[in-house]
Design a protein around this motif. Structure first.
Motif, PDB file in Angstrom:
ATOM      1  N   THR A 140       6.941  -1.713   9.468  1.00 17.41           N
ATOM      2  CA  THR A 140       7.371  -1.532   8.081  1.00 17.41           C
ATOM      3  C   THR A 140       8.382  -2.609   7.735  1.00 17.41           C
ATOM      4  O   THR A 140       8.885  -3.328   8.620  1.00 17.41           O
ATOM      5  N   GLU A 141       8.694  -2.726   6.444  1.00 18.07           N
ATOM      6  CA  GLU A 141       9.702  -3.668   5.987  1.00 18.07           C
ATOM      7  C   GLU A 141      10.751  -2.929   5.164  1.00 18.07           C
ATOM      8  O   GLU A 141      10.410  -2.045   4.363  1.00 18.07           O
ATOM      9  N   LEU A 142      11.986  -3.301   5.348  1.00 18.35           N
ATOM     10  CA  LEU A 142      13.083  -2.808   4.517  1.00 18.35           C
ATOM     11  C   LEU A 142      13.297  -3.806   3.391  1.00 18.35           C
ATOM     12  O   LEU A 142      13.612  -4.976   3.630  1.00 18.35           O
ATOM     13  N   ARG A 143      13.082  -3.337   2.157  1.00 18.06           N
ATOM     14  CA  ARG A 143      13.221  -4.182   0.977  1.00 18.06           C
ATOM     15  C   ARG A 143      14.562  -3.912   0.296  1.00 18.06           C
ATOM     16  O   ARG A 143      15.080  -2.786   0.300  1.00 18.06           O
TER      17      ARG A 143
ATOM     18  N   ALA B 202      15.334 -10.111  -7.650  1.00 17.80           N
ATOM     19  CA  ALA B 202      15.571 -10.758  -6.349  1.00 17.80           C
ATOM     20  C   ALA B 202      15.200  -9.852  -5.189  1.00 17.80           C
ATOM     21  O   ALA B 202      15.924  -9.779  -4.182  1.00 17.80           O
ATOM     22  N   ALA B 203      14.082  -9.163  -5.293  1.00 18.08           N
ATOM     23  CA  ALA B 203      13.630  -8.295  -4.204  1.00 18.08           C
ATOM     24  C   ALA B 203      13.234  -9.134  -2.998  1.00 18.08           C
ATOM     25  O   ALA B 203      12.552 -10.151  -3.127  1.00 18.08           O
ATOM     26  N   ARG B 204      13.672  -8.709  -1.822  1.00 18.18           N
ATOM     27  CA  ARG B 204      13.346  -9.445  -0.595  1.00 18.18           C
ATOM     28  C   ARG B 204      13.336  -8.492   0.591  1.00 18.18           C
ATOM     29  O   ARG B 204      13.889  -7.395   0.524  1.00 18.18           O
ATOM     30  N   THR B 205      12.731  -8.956   1.675  1.00 18.17           N
ATOM     31  CA  THR B 205      12.695  -8.194   2.915  1.00 18.17           C
ATOM     32  C   THR B 205      13.894  -8.593   3.773  1.00 18.17           C
ATOM     33  O   THR B 205      14.117  -9.783   4.015  1.00 18.17           O
ATOM     34  N   VAL B 206      14.651  -7.618   4.235  1.00 17.02           N
ATOM     35  CA  VAL B 206      15.842  -7.912   5.034  1.00 17.02           C
ATOM     36  C   VAL B 206      15.731  -7.394   6.463  1.00 17.02           C
ATOM     37  O   VAL B 206      16.613  -7.654   7.282  1.00 17.02           O
ATOM     38  N   LEU B 207      14.667  -6.671   6.782  1.00 16.79           N
ATOM     39  CA  LEU B 207      14.493  -6.142   8.129  1.00 16.79           C
ATOM     40  C   LEU B 207      13.050  -5.689   8.278  1.00 16.79           C
ATOM     41  O   LEU B 207      12.407  -5.296   7.309  1.00 16.79           O
TER      42      LEU B 207
ATOM     43  N   TRP C 298      14.545   0.243  -0.135  1.00 17.12           N
ATOM     44  CA  TRP C 298      13.391   1.114   0.082  1.00 17.12           C
ATOM     45  C   TRP C 298      12.529   0.496   1.191  1.00 17.12           C
ATOM     46  O   TRP C 298      12.764  -0.627   1.625  1.00 17.12           O
ATOM     47  N   LEU C 299      11.540   1.236   1.674  1.00 20.08           N
ATOM     48  CA  LEU C 299      10.667   0.776   2.751  1.00 20.08           C
ATOM     49  C   LEU C 299       9.252   0.595   2.231  1.00 20.08           C
ATOM     50  O   LEU C 299       8.796   1.333   1.352  1.00 20.08           O
ATOM     51  N   VAL C 300       8.536  -0.373   2.806  1.00 19.23           N
ATOM     52  CA  VAL C 300       7.136  -0.604   2.453  1.00 19.23           C
ATOM     53  C   VAL C 300       6.345  -0.870   3.724  1.00 19.23           C
ATOM     54  O   VAL C 300       6.895  -1.288   4.752  1.00 19.23           O
ATOM     55  N   TRP C 301       5.037  -0.638   3.654  1.00 16.84           N
ATOM     56  CA  TRP C 301       4.115  -1.055   4.702  1.00 16.84           C
ATOM     57  C   TRP C 301       2.713  -1.132   4.128  1.00 16.84           C
ATOM     58  O   TRP C 301       2.458  -0.659   3.019  1.00 16.84           O
ATOM     59  N   ASP C 302       1.809  -1.733   4.885  1.00 16.40           N
ATOM     60  CA  ASP C 302       0.463  -1.990   4.389  1.00 16.40           C
ATOM     61  C   ASP C 302      -0.583  -1.634   5.433  1.00 16.40           C
ATOM     62  O   ASP C 302      -0.333  -1.696   6.642  1.00 16.40           O
TER      63      ASP C 302
ATOM     64  N   ASP D 132       0.816  -1.214   0.000  1.00 16.20           N
ATOM     65  CA  ASP D 132       0.000   0.000   0.000  1.00 16.20           C
ATOM     66  C   ASP D 132       0.848   1.261   0.000  1.00 16.20           C
ATOM     67  O   ASP D 132       0.465   2.273  -0.586  1.00 16.20           O
ATOM     68  N   PHE D 133       2.001   1.222   0.678  1.00 13.34           N
ATOM     69  CA  PHE D 133       2.835   2.418   0.817  1.00 13.34           C
ATOM     70  C   PHE D 133       4.303   2.046   0.635  1.00 13.34           C
ATOM     71  O   PHE D 133       4.717   0.927   0.950  1.00 13.34           O
ATOM     72  N   LEU D 134       5.072   2.990   0.156  1.00 10.71           N
ATOM     73  CA  LEU D 134       6.514   2.779   0.046  1.00 10.71           C
ATOM     74  C   LEU D 134       7.225   4.126   0.019  1.00 10.71           C
ATOM     75  O   LEU D 134       6.620   5.160  -0.272  1.00 10.71           O
ATOM     76  N   THR D 135       8.512   4.088   0.366  1.00 14.61           N
ATOM     77  CA  THR D 135       9.337   5.285   0.347  1.00 14.61           C
ATOM     78  C   THR D 135      10.237   5.269  -0.875  1.00 14.61           C
ATOM     79  O   THR D 135      10.263   4.302  -1.633  1.00 14.61           O
ATOM     80  N   GLY D 136      10.979   6.340  -1.028  1.00 18.42           N
ATOM     81  CA  GLY D 136      11.812   6.495  -2.206  1.00 18.42           C
ATOM     82  C   GLY D 136      13.025   5.589  -2.211  1.00 18.42           C
ATOM     83  O   GLY D 136      13.421   5.025  -1.187  1.00 18.42           O
ATOM     84  N   PRO D 137      13.654   5.444  -3.369  1.00 17.71           N
ATOM     85  CA  PRO D 137      14.776   4.515  -3.546  1.00 17.71           C
ATOM     86  C   PRO D 137      16.072   5.039  -2.945  1.00 17.71           C
ATOM     87  O   PRO D 137      16.345   6.232  -2.952  1.00 17.71           O
TER      88      PRO D 137
END
Length: 698
Positions: free
Chosen positions: A238-241, A253-258, A225-229, A209-214
């Motif tokens: 939030t998640e750090l992608r 190979a996008a993944r969540t690392v934190l 970048w960061l995402v949340w829903d 739903d939401f994300l921050t800049g690259p």
């Protein structure tokens, strides 16, 4: 020496409403572009627009002078999530000066600007222009949106080598405020997307739903970048992608690392050595961590029960900034934000000297120097730079100058009060202060309790001429960082979960009652005021049984008044499910919404009040004020001012002047007769109230 005795609220003051308006707002979004500093600055007298400021490096002949790059009507401000965020970015060039990309508020398109080159007829020639004299006109890079709120862009990253700008795109898919998708996109710098939505290359899908800049790694091979829903807010989880960047600019190979549902990561950035850093509250406090791209356990670089970040209300906020030598500039503190330099190997933290007690989330690095936006109890926000080699700090721009004799400034006190169940309540208390006036010796002064917005936010301890406007006239102010505020860890922040309209109201009342009990304030002349979520707390304080009879009046600005409607589509997408954590799910606890609704409890209002609203407000729409006043009827006197052209928060000088003067007039009427018996009438104002039962400016 104090020579004159006069009633509280009547003292003469050189701080008038025009002065308050002229000093409203502050510098924001400080950014380094090569060896230059750029930021946005408010222009209240120019319709409340934000201009783009530039500070070139000195040439040795004198201090450089900041210059405004864009004349009116250019307005550098994004509407992504309505609160916006970093609205511009740039890159230095070998010839022709910097290339800058910015979001224009009026149409939300991205524009390219080359201020040191002659006017260019199109984006491609603007980008390629050499160092001709004059200044180029902004040229559009993105198309106009045709559906709902259109196309909006924020938090750009300018990549001249790739010929693109990478940023967040917010795209409306329908007319409703929640019919929206957000993705990372690549915008061509040659202007080929100026009339063609299809030329915007999407880097991510819209799964979140939401994300921050690259944030691109130093070698250009990885993107973070960061995402949340929904229903989470960014301070909830939030998640750090992280993704690999291919040679042709695609993400793989996008993944969540934190991060996760109970962990808030609010900033990520890359150190010069290629390591990934992030501010996360996994310990209960936003601390700075080194992140393992492979998903291993992150390392806390400075474990402290302090905040090294704050709530992510605007995309692109920057609470830490890595330096080229491996050190990291950070902001940290409890209830405040102080600049310091962190040695990531030893964990040692060295605070920057100087009188500034509060630094904005906008750090910019130029080599071994770090610049920020800082203020203190006796100075407004300035552009300040620290030389990390010498430890020397200097003010570069937006220099604070005393518009009046500083003897008229308030003298604040940090206080911690004891609330219900023994919980701490943090506040800043500003007693009335005047160099040669005092109140009657047999009276305590009136006080206004200020409830900040958010509610996940806080009131900083800095010079505020709007606040001084009241204290210099003999009216005390107490800013309450009630439970739910930031700056004191996640437990303090979570105190408001499902308790909005209860804990915030009780904590404000705790401060008011204690000030009265100790004789600091007159308990019969107390008021409450606030805007946005603070407007909710102020209105709720007039209807909550637990504080009945405490306040003699209230000033309420652009408030939430009908939480059920707010939770059912009557606000923007970003906060459309905020009440699920603040109150609970509407379908599960409808009684809770009814029991806390100022609209439904309007019959409990028994004191005069001032209600201020912007007619262009899509966050707290004016329809809620209409319903509230319909329930009030003619039972109590009130003034309602609704301003055309104003949104959520007032920016125009004429609006600010009117609002401040009306608020003072309210207090002077209500408090004019001096202390009243605690059992005396609390619902009548001392005189007629302009606009009673009516709406002005509609």
């Amino acid at each position: 020496m104090v020579n004159h005795e006069a009633p509280y609220g009547s003292w003469p003051s050189p701080i008038d409403a025009g002065l308050v308006a002229a000093h409203d707002g502050r510098p924001e979004f400080l950014t380094a572009i090569g060896d230059e500093l750029w930021w946005t600055a408010p222009r209240p007298a120019e319709g409340g627009r934000r201009t783009l400021m530039r500070l070139r490096p000195g040439d040795g002949t004198g201090a450089p002078v900041a210059e405004s790059v864009l004349p009116a009507p250019w307005n550098v401000r994004s509407r992504v999530i309505e609160y916006g965020g970093q609205p511009f970015a740039g890159a230095p060039r070998e010839r022709g000066g910097p290339l800058v990309v910015f979001s224009h508020f009026a149409d939300q398109r991205l524009y390219v600007l080359t201020p040191d080159t002659a006017s260019a007829p199109d984006a491609a020639s603007a980008v390629d222009a050499a160092s001709a004299p004059g200044g180029g006109e902004p040229v559009p890079l993105t198309p106009l949106g045709t559906v709902g709120g259109g196309l909006r862009f924020v938090d750009p990253l300018v990549l001249p080598d790739r010929g693109e700008v990478w940023c967040v795109l917010e795209e409306f898919t329908g007319e409703g405020p929640t019919e929206v998708r957000r993705v990372l996109v690549a915008v061509p710098l040659d202007g080929s997307a100026a009339e063609d939505r299809g030329a915007l290359r999407e880097l991510t899908d819209d799964a979140h739903d939401f994300l921050t800049g690259p944030r691109l790694s130093p070698d250009g091979r990885q993107l973070a970048w960061l995402v949340w829903d929904h229903p989470a807010m960014p301070w909830d989880g939030t998640e750090l992608r992280l993704a690999e960047v291919t040679a042709d600019g695609r993400l793989e190979a996008a993944r969540t690392v934190l991060g996760g549902p109970q962990e808030s990561v609010v900033q990520a950035d890359w150190a010069a050595d290629g390591s990934l850093l992030a501010a996360t509250d996994r310990t209960g406090w936003w601390n700075l961590h080194r992140v393992d791209p492979g998903g291993g356990t992150p390392v806390n670089l400075c474990p402290r029960e302090e905040e090294f970040a704050d709530a992510l209300w605007k995309l692109g906020h920057r609470w830490f900034a890595p330096l080229e030598n491996g050190l990291v500039a950070v902001l940290h503190g409890r209830g405040s934000a102080q600049l310091a330099i962190l040695d990531t190997e030893s964990g040692e933290l060295a605070d920057a000297p100087g009188p500034w007690s509060e630094w904005s989330a906008a750090l910019a690095v130029r080599g071994s120097r770090v610049a920020g936006i800082a203020a203190g109890p006796h100075s407004a926000y300035e552009i300040v730079e620290l030389d990390t080699c010498t430890g020397h700090l200097s003010v570069l721009a937006a220099h604070h100058t005393d518009a009046v004799d500083p003897a008229f400034y308030p003298r604040p006190e940090r206080r911690t009060f004891t609330g219900p169940d023994g919980r701490p309540v943090h506040a800043h208390v500003y007693p009335p202060h005047h160099p040669d006036h005092r109140g009657p010796q047999d009276q305590a002064p009136p006080y206004v309790i200020w409830a900040h917005g958010g509610p996940t936010g806080r009131a900083p301890l800095v010079l505020d001429l709007e606040l001084a406007y009241f204290t210099s006239r003999g009216i005390g102010v107490a800013e309450v960082n009630y439970g739910g505020s930031t700056g004191h860890g996640r437990v303090y922040r979570n105190r408001l979960r499902e308790q909005w309209g209860v804990v915030d109201v009780e904590d404000c009342a705790t401060v008011a009652r204690e000030l009265a009990r100790e004789g600091t304030a007159d308990g019969t002349r107390l008021a409450v005021r606030g805007g946005s979520a603070g407007g909710w707390t102020s209105a709720s304080s007039l209807v909550a049984p637990s504080v009945e009879g405490l306040y003699a009046t209230a000033a309420i600005s652009y408030p939430i008044l009908d939480p059920a409607a707010w939770a059912d589509g009557e606000t923007h997408d970003f906060e459309s499910r905020y009440t699920e954590s603040l109150i609970g799910r509407l379908e599960e606890v409808p009684d809770r919404y009814r029991e806390r609704s100022p609209v439904l409890l309007a019959d409990r209002v028994s004191v005069p009040f001032l209600l201020l609203q912007g007619l262009d407000d899509v966050i707290c729409p004016s329809e809620q004020c209409d319903r509230f006043l319909a329930e009030i009827g003619e039972r109590v006197p009130y003034t309602y001012l609704a301003f055309e052209g104003e949104g959520h928060g007032f920016r125009r000088a004429e609006t600010i002047i009117r609002a401040v003067e009306e608020e003072l007039a309210l207090y002077q009427r209500v408090f004019a007769d001096g202390p009243r018996s605690a059992d005396g009438p609390r619902g009548a104002a001392g005189g007629s109230t302009e606009g009673d039962g009516s709406a002005e400016g509609r």
